[in-house]
Motif scaffolding. Structure first.
Motif, PDB file in Angstrom:
ATOM      1  N   ASN A   1       0.839  -1.198   0.000  1.00 19.21           N
ATOM      2  CA  ASN A   1       0.000   0.000   0.000  1.00 19.21           C
ATOM      3  C   ASN A   1       0.876   1.251   0.000  1.00 19.21           C
ATOM      4  O   ASN A   1       2.033   1.223   0.411  1.00 19.21           O
ATOM      5  N   HIS A   2       0.299   2.364  -0.427  1.00 19.80           N
ATOM      6  CA  HIS A   2       1.025   3.634  -0.469  1.00 19.80           C
ATOM      7  C   HIS A   2       1.371   4.174   0.914  1.00 19.80           C
ATOM      8  O   HIS A   2       2.219   5.028   1.060  1.00 19.80           O
ATOM      9  N   ASN A   3       0.730   3.638   1.958  1.00 18.83           N
ATOM     10  CA  ASN A   3       0.968   4.132   3.317  1.00 18.83           C
ATOM     11  C   ASN A   3       2.035   3.332   4.072  1.00 18.83           C
ATOM     12  O   ASN A   3       2.182   3.478   5.269  1.00 18.83           O
ATOM     13  N   GLY A   4       2.785   2.485   3.387  1.00 12.96           N
ATOM     14  CA  GLY A   4       3.852   1.733   4.019  1.00 12.96           C
ATOM     15  C   GLY A   4       3.427   0.383   4.580  1.00 12.96           C
ATOM     16  O   GLY A   4       4.248  -0.354   5.095  1.00 12.96           O
ATOM     17  N   ASN A   5       2.149   0.058   4.454  1.00 16.61           N
ATOM     18  CA  ASN A   5       1.620  -1.205   4.956  1.00 16.61           C
ATOM     19  C   ASN A   5       1.933  -2.313   3.942  1.00 16.61           C
ATOM     20  O   ASN A   5       1.872  -2.098   2.741  1.00 16.61           O
ATOM     21  N   ASN A   6       2.262  -3.507   4.420  1.00 14.85           N
ATOM     22  CA  ASN A   6       2.549  -4.593   3.494  1.00 14.85           C
ATOM     23  C   ASN A   6       1.673  -5.828   3.701  1.00 14.85           C
ATOM     24  O   ASN A   6       2.065  -6.938   3.373  1.00 14.85           O
ATOM     25  N   VAL A   7       0.476  -5.651   4.246  1.00 19.64           N
ATOM     26  CA  VAL A   7      -0.436  -6.764   4.459  1.00 19.64           C
ATOM     27  C   VAL A   7      -1.202  -7.044   3.172  1.00 19.64           C
ATOM     28  O   VAL A   7      -1.865  -6.170   2.631  1.00 19.64           O
ATOM     29  N   ASP A   8      -1.077  -8.258   2.674  1.00 20.13           N
ATOM     30  CA  ASP A   8      -1.833  -8.719   1.510  1.00 20.13           C
ATOM     31  C   ASP A   8      -3.032  -9.495   2.048  1.00 20.13           C
ATOM     32  O   ASP A   8      -2.888 -10.619   2.534  1.00 20.13           O
ATOM     33  N   ILE A   9      -4.209  -8.894   1.977  1.00 20.32           N
ATOM     34  CA  ILE A   9      -5.397  -9.474   2.604  1.00 20.32           C
ATOM     35  C   ILE A   9      -5.749 -10.833   2.007  1.00 20.32           C
ATOM     36  O   ILE A   9      -6.178 -11.738   2.722  1.00 20.32           O
ATOM     37  N   ASP A  10      -5.550 -11.000   0.702  1.00 18.57           N
ATOM     38  CA  ASP A  10      -5.847 -12.287   0.082  1.00 18.57           C
ATOM     39  C   ASP A  10      -4.920 -13.382   0.605  1.00 18.57           C
ATOM     40  O   ASP A  10      -5.363 -14.490   0.901  1.00 18.57           O
ATOM     41  N   LEU A  11      -3.657 -13.063   0.731  1.00 17.22           N
ATOM     42  CA  LEU A  11      -2.697 -14.019   1.274  1.00 17.22           C
ATOM     43  C   LEU A  11      -3.025 -14.357   2.731  1.00 17.22           C
ATOM     44  O   LEU A  11      -2.989 -15.523   3.130  1.00 17.22           O
ATOM     45  N   GLU A  12      -3.372 -13.346   3.511  1.00 18.48           N
ATOM     46  CA  GLU A  12      -3.683 -13.574   4.924  1.00 18.48           C
ATOM     47  C   GLU A  12      -4.931 -14.443   5.084  1.00 18.48           C
ATOM     48  O   GLU A  12      -4.964 -15.320   5.955  1.00 18.48           O
ATOM     49  N   MET A  13      -5.934 -14.230   4.265  1.00 18.91           N
ATOM     50  CA  MET A  13      -7.149 -15.042   4.351  1.00 18.91           C
ATOM     51  C   MET A  13      -6.855 -16.496   3.958  1.00 18.91           C
ATOM     52  O   MET A  13      -7.386 -17.425   4.565  1.00 18.91           O
ATOM     53  N   ALA A  14      -6.007 -16.684   2.954  1.00 21.08           N
ATOM     54  CA  ALA A  14      -5.625 -18.039   2.560  1.00 21.08           C
ATOM     55  C   ALA A  14      -4.826 -18.720   3.674  1.00 21.08           C
ATOM     56  O   ALA A  14      -5.044 -19.899   3.976  1.00 21.08           O
ATOM     57  N   GLU A  15      -3.913 -17.985   4.297  1.00 20.97           N
ATOM     58  CA  GLU A  15      -3.128 -18.538   5.408  1.00 20.97           C
ATOM     59  C   GLU A  15      -4.021 -18.863   6.605  1.00 20.97           C
ATOM     60  O   GLU A  15      -3.804 -19.864   7.290  1.00 20.97           O
ATOM     61  N   LEU A  16      -5.023 -18.023   6.842  1.00 14.89           N
ATOM     62  CA  LEU A  16      -5.964 -18.274   7.928  1.00 14.89           C
ATOM     63  C   LEU A  16      -6.738 -19.573   7.684  1.00 14.89           C
ATOM     64  O   LEU A  16      -6.888 -20.394   8.591  1.00 14.89           O
TER      65      LEU A  16
END
Length: 132
Positions: free
Chosen positions: A88-103
């Motif tokens: 993200n442009h705000n310095g965040n690096n969370v990929d929500i799709d990846l996190e949901m798959a990992e969950l």
């Protein structure tokens, strides 16, 4: 006689504890998906299983001197921040799709451990009832 202190129960217990730590890290990542400069956390889960296997008293029956011994190393649960990417442009690096798959993957793993633990208790229950 220690029914619940066996190697398999301890391994299952440590596996469940590791899955809980991983679930907490993934939940934090999902909760902070829009937090500026938040860095995603990852749990090195393989270390948890290695630790569980190494803390138990597995003894190999070596019938030949060329057979390998079980190795013993101590690998703690490791929670690490991934600072190498930025989604993200705000310095965040969370990929929500990846996190949901990992969950989902972690939930399947957790359920498999619970099923195995239930199987162990069912076996004990059967023994107590005399095989009925």
């Amino acid at each position: 006689m220690d029914l619940f202190g066996s190697a398999s129960f301890k391994s299952l217990e440590r596996g469940l504890a590791g899955a809980q730590v991983r679930h907490n890290a993934i939940s934090q990542n999902i909760a902070n998906v829009n937090t500026p400069n938040y860095k995603a956390k990852q749990v090195s889960f393989k270390h948890t299983l290695d630790d569980a296997m190494n803390q138990t008293n597995f003894n190999a029956n070596r019938t030949n001197a060329k057979h390998l011994e079980f190795s013993r190393t101590n690998n703690p649960i490791m929670v690490e921040e991934d600072r190498s990417t930025m989604y993200n442009h705000n310095g965040n690096n969370v990929d929500i799709d990846l996190e949901m798959a990992e969950l989902a993957k972690n939930q399947i793993y957790y359920n498999a451990l619970i099923d195995r633990l239930n199987g162990r208790f069912t076996s004990l229950q059967s023994v107590i009832r005399g095989g009925k």
